[in-house]
Design an enzyme around this catalytic site. Structure first.
Site, PDB file in Angstrom:
ATOM      1  N   TYR A  61       0.899  -1.173   0.263  1.00 21.09           N
ATOM      2  CA  TYR A  61       0.033   0.008   0.142  1.00 21.09           C
ATOM      3  C   TYR A  61       0.742   1.267   0.071  1.00 21.09           C
ATOM      4  O   TYR A  61       0.785   2.399  -0.969  1.00 21.09           O
ATOM      5  CB  TYR A  61      -0.787  -0.057   1.118  1.00 21.09           C
ATOM      6  N   LYS A 112       1.146   4.127  -2.987  1.00 21.03           N
ATOM      7  CA  LYS A 112       1.102   5.709  -2.748  1.00 21.03           C
ATOM      8  C   LYS A 112       2.194   6.483  -3.102  1.00 21.03           C
ATOM      9  O   LYS A 112       2.089   7.456  -3.461  1.00 21.03           O
ATOM     10  CB  LYS A 112       0.773   6.000  -1.307  1.00 21.03           C
TER      11      LYS A 112
END
Length: 325
Positions: free
Chosen positions: A198, A202
């Site tokens: 994750y 990002k």
């Protein structure tokens, strides 16, 4: 976790009559609040979501929610529309874009807002890819690419610096991304650390914003990345509670994250020279990101590590079969 007051909110946002916006994931959280604010400011807002029932329910909720005390100007409401889009299935992206372009000839701001976090390790996108990179990076990459003609033509006729693409990042780029933000090895052979996936995805959002700005910024569209804030949103829905419950009491409201987006999307202080920059909650520039992540934005010829270019090339390769001929 304790940012200063937002400089731009629904209370001082200028009217948006005649402008058109796309918000991915607009049925809840930040996207919902953005759609609500822009609707009451007179904008035409397209909510692109994979869940039709929730999106239509969100639209009805927004229309039924109380606005600010009405004035002659504020009583003019905008338009809310739904288009199906599943960023975890690239085959839905061209259809969504075609549906939008059949209805509209302009696009003032694209909010690449939707994303997932802490997806299970056995989860895959429809194309069999690791879900964080597939949903958070590749899906928005293809959506933006197919919308570029509309964005560019809008920039040619709109006020300078007003057409923008907003890429949503996270504070976890600073706190949890691997060395260099992300690596090409991760894309081809993901690790077993889903939280790292994750945070790396990002970082990838910033990489893609930077690459889009470098390649197409001369057309007048400004690409910007923002960490909207640490918020109570559905992004946490697949995250083990042990990781976020200790922080829950100090998390901010989704509308606060929307205010961060309002600043990067509408601040008149932002110009084309700011393209590729990274914003923080609730509307200010980051004073200086991690050195290794900044180096990743640069090519090896420029003295960097070239990770952003590597992500771009990977996205180009994966998206190629879904680009209409």
């Amino acid at each position: 976790f304790f940012p200063p007051k937002a400089p731009l909110t629904e209370s001082n946002l200028p009217r948006q009559d005649g402008k058109v916006f796309i918000i991915t994931g607009g049925s809840s959280g930040i996207g919902f609040e953005l759609a609500r604010i822009l609707y009451y400011a007179g904008g035409t807002v397209y909510i692109m979501s994979h869940h039709e029932r929730r999106a239509l329910q969100a639209i009805e909720t927004i229309k039924a929610s109380p606005a600010a005390p009405p004035t002659a100007e504020s009583s003019r409401l905008g338009v809310l529309k739904f288009i199906h889009l599943d960023l975890a299935d690239l085959s839905t992206v061209p259809t969504a874009v075609a549906s939008f372009q059949s209805a509209e000839t302009r696009l003032d701001v694209l909010f690449n807002n939707a994303g997932i976090a802490s997806a299970p390790l056995d989860m895959k996108t429809a194309q069999g890819l690791e879900p964080h990179f597939g949903t958070n990076c590749l899906g928005p990459f293809l959506l933006t690419k197919l919308l570029l003609p509309t964005l560019n033509s809008t920039a040619a006729m709109a006020p300078a610096n007003s057409v923008r693409v907003i890429w949503t990042s996270s504070i976890l780029v600073e706190l949890g991304a691997p060395e260099g933000g992300m690596t090409i090895t991760q894309l081809r052979d993901p690790s077993k650390n889903r939280n790292e996936h994750y945070s790396a995805s990002k970082a990838g959002n910033w990489f893609l914003a930077s690459e889009y700005q470098n390649r197409f910024g001369d057309k007048g569209v400004i690409h910007l990345t923002t960490n909207p804030g640490s918020l109570r949103t559905n992004t946490w829905r697949t995250t083990p509670k042990i990781y976020y419950w200790p922080f829950y009491p100090i998390l901010s409201r989704p509308v606060d994250g929307a205010h961060t987006n309002l600043w990067v999307a509408f601040s008149k202080d932002i110009t084309s020279s700011d393209g590729g920059r990274y914003a923080m909650p609730f509307g200010r520039w980051h004073p200086g990101q991690r050195h290794d992540v900044v180096l990743a934005l640069k090519s090896k010829e420029e003295g960097g590590t070239g990770e952003a270019l590597g992500l771009w090339d990977w996205c180009e390769e994966q998206a190629k079969p879904f680009i209409p001929g």
